[in-house]
Design an enzyme around this catalytic site. Sequence first.
Site, PDB file in Angstrom:
ATOM      1  N   SER A 164       0.829  -1.209   0.000  1.00  0.00           N
ATOM      2  CA  SER A 164       0.000   0.000   0.000  1.00  0.00           C
ATOM      3  C   SER A 164       0.863   1.258   0.000  1.00  0.00           C
ATOM      4  O   SER A 164       0.343   2.363   0.043  1.00  0.00           O
ATOM      5  CB  SER A 164      -0.916  -0.003   1.226  1.00  0.00           C
ATOM      6  OG  SER A 164      -0.152  -0.168   2.407  1.00  0.00           O
TER       7      SER A 164
ATOM      8  N   SER B 182     -13.481  26.080 -27.366  1.00  0.00           N
ATOM      9  CA  SER B 182     -13.640  24.841 -28.115  1.00  0.00           C
ATOM     10  C   SER B 182     -12.631  24.854 -29.245  1.00  0.00           C
ATOM     11  O   SER B 182     -12.342  25.895 -29.829  1.00  0.00           O
ATOM     12  CB  SER B 182     -15.061  24.759 -28.670  1.00  0.00           C
ATOM     13  OG  SER B 182     -15.088  23.952 -29.826  1.00  0.00           O
TER      14      SER B 182
ATOM     15  N   ASN C 197     -16.833  27.635 -22.676  1.00  0.00           N
ATOM     16  CA  ASN C 197     -17.509  26.599 -21.905  1.00  0.00           C
ATOM     17  C   ASN C 197     -17.225  26.720 -20.410  1.00  0.00           C
ATOM     18  O   ASN C 197     -16.092  26.978 -20.013  1.00  0.00           O
ATOM     19  CB  ASN C 197     -17.049  25.214 -22.388  1.00  0.00           C
ATOM     20  CG  ASN C 197     -17.425  24.964 -23.832  1.00  0.00           C
ATOM     21  OD1 ASN C 197     -18.486  25.412 -24.275  1.00  0.00           O
ATOM     22  ND2 ASN C 197     -16.561  24.271 -24.562  1.00  0.00           N
TER      23      ASN C 197
ATOM     24  N   GLU D 168     -18.709  22.313 -14.802  1.00  0.00           N
ATOM     25  CA  GLU D 168     -19.068  20.949 -15.225  1.00  0.00           C
ATOM     26  C   GLU D 168     -18.237  19.903 -14.488  1.00  0.00           C
ATOM     27  O   GLU D 168     -18.737  18.835 -14.119  1.00  0.00           O
ATOM     28  CB  GLU D 168     -18.860  20.798 -16.733  1.00  0.00           C
ATOM     29  CG  GLU D 168     -19.843  21.625 -17.541  1.00  0.00           C
ATOM     30  CD  GLU D 168     -19.407  21.713 -18.994  1.00  0.00           C
ATOM     31  OE1 GLU D 168     -19.835  20.850 -19.775  1.00  0.00           O
ATOM     32  OE2 GLU D 168     -18.643  22.628 -19.350  1.00  0.00           O
TER      33      GLU D 168
ATOM     34  N   LYS E 282      -8.105   3.720   2.312  1.00  0.00           N
ATOM     35  CA  LYS E 282      -7.317   4.936   2.100  1.00  0.00           C
ATOM     36  C   LYS E 282      -7.589   5.637   0.778  1.00  0.00           C
ATOM     37  O   LYS E 282      -7.815   6.854   0.741  1.00  0.00           O
ATOM     38  CB  LYS E 282      -5.827   4.621   2.218  1.00  0.00           C
ATOM     39  CG  LYS E 282      -5.502   4.287   3.643  1.00  0.00           C
ATOM     40  CD  LYS E 282      -4.144   3.735   3.851  1.00  0.00           C
ATOM     41  CE  LYS E 282      -4.108   3.080   5.205  1.00  0.00           C
ATOM     42  NZ  LYS E 282      -4.991   1.890   5.338  1.00  0.00           N
TER      43      LYS E 282
HETATM   44  N1  ARG Z   1      -1.151  -1.275   5.679  1.00  0.00           N
HETATM   45  C1  ARG Z   1      -2.068  -1.818   6.622  1.00  0.00           C
HETATM   46  C2  ARG Z   1      -3.409  -1.110   6.507  1.00  0.00           C
HETATM   47  O1  ARG Z   1      -3.426  -0.069   5.994  1.00  0.00           O
HETATM   48  C3  ARG Z   1      -1.552  -1.664   8.008  1.00  0.00           C
HETATM   49  C4  ARG Z   1      -2.090  -2.627   9.000  1.00  0.00           C
HETATM   50  C5  ARG Z   1      -1.563  -3.991   8.722  1.00  0.00           C
HETATM   51  N2  ARG Z   1      -1.940  -4.898   9.757  1.00  0.00           N
HETATM   52  C6  ARG Z   1      -1.816  -6.240   9.599  1.00  0.00           C
HETATM   53  N3  ARG Z   1      -2.233  -6.941  10.573  1.00  0.00           N
HETATM   54  N4  ARG Z   1      -1.335  -6.760   8.517  1.00  0.00           N
HETATM   55  O2  ARG Z   1      -4.446  -1.606   6.930  1.00  0.00           O
END
Ligand code: ARG
Length: 462
Positions: free
Chosen positions: A25, A279, A287, A292, A327
């Site tokens: 992530s 345009s 526009n 919009e 997120k």
């Molecule tokens: N990147 C994870 C999240 O945003 C953090 C928590 C991860 N926890 C775990 N038990 N793997 O949720």
Amino acid sequence: MSANELWGGRFAKGPAEIMERINASIDFDRRLYRQDITGSMAHSSMLMEQGIISREDGEKIQEGLQTILREIEAGNFKTDPALEDIHMHVEARLREIIGDSAGRLHTGRSRNDQVATDMRLWVRDTMDHLDGELKALQEALLGQADAEAGTVMPGFTHLQAAQPVTFGHHMLAYLEMFSRDRDRLKDARARLNECPLGSAALAGTSFPIDREMTAKELGFDRPTANSLDGVSDRDFALEFLSFASICSMHLSRLAEEIVIWSSAQFRFVTCSDSFSTGSSIMPQKKNPDAAELIRGKAGRSAGAFTCLLMMMKGLPMTYGKDMQEDKEPVFDAADNLQLCLAAMSGMISDITVNRDVMKGASGAGFTTATDLADWLVRKLDMPFRNAHHVTGALVKMAENKDCGLEDLSLEDMQTVESTITKDVFDVLGVDNSVASRVSYGGTAPSKVREQVAAWTQRLAGE
Ligand code: ARG
């Protein structure tokens, strides 16, 4: 590939490449770096204070965290999907900088309570920022309401001309909506402001931590009272997205009106060049793209809300990795709302109101018919239903003659109702009509000015 450095103790080999990709992530949660470091600073202070880690380790940890903060802010922070998220990146870097003491930071804490805390801090900061943007938009609307308190325009129901109103009054209607949005933020912020840190993985911890201390240091009102709920609650993010959806809907309605008003058929307003585009094929076009896009982006906020709501609805207690998916919708909705609020403030401040066009349109469609009926009730003591009937006949007559109600002669009117006198003309013009709407909350310029004064004072105090 070797097992993960931070949690790979029980693993013989590392994850598949695709596992690493679905798991990581960092590309989006790196935005939590400041909140993550702030949370770790508070946690390490508390661990030192409680004698759970030594001062020496604690101070090393804190210096290391400050170094990392500077590195990230200077743009010198390398990420690696194998380290999954912002929490592991910070900890891994801390180990590189200070060595083994870094491993003591995570005592009495889990990523589950860590991420819940980071997200609350991020959403809280964002709420405070958006409140300022909303106030700026209210000020822009107030400026127009003040300048256009006496500007007459047609008021609509069903998008059919209904009764004349003032443009200032129309601006104040939106100011009220954005005021409710700010109230929603305030309510949601108060509920958000409890600290989950110290809930640990889900059950709390056996270390003698001081949750009051970390809660206070992070600006929360109190720690959350149940560790299971602490790690698994995302209501604060849902409430934020519900606020964002409603606020975006308000912005979208105003945007839609700007699109209609600025069309060649209406010409009630002219948008400034700064918020319009041309345009590539039709040279005459200008526009209202900003309006919009604001209208279009409202769909995204509602989508973000639905996305998180659906993600949460089947989760058993407590944390599930699904929650990592909270997120992107939150960040996306926040970014878009911020952009839309700023664009709308600019558009409203810059808009040119074509007063003559608005006024010219405000009598069309017999918009003063209600004034005529009210006059028959007031002056001739007619029951309202009869007055409604007589007025209907007069509207029909004007329609046949292809003229406005005020253009009918007294003689013509008297063929419908013999007791009508020439005083009737006092209520037939659109200016007379709006000036008479003096009930509390009404559209009369005098009432709009009262509201402008009240709002000026109120916003100055916020
Ligand atoms: N990147 C994870 C999240 O945003 C953090 C928590 C991860 N926890 C775990 N038990 N793997 O949720």
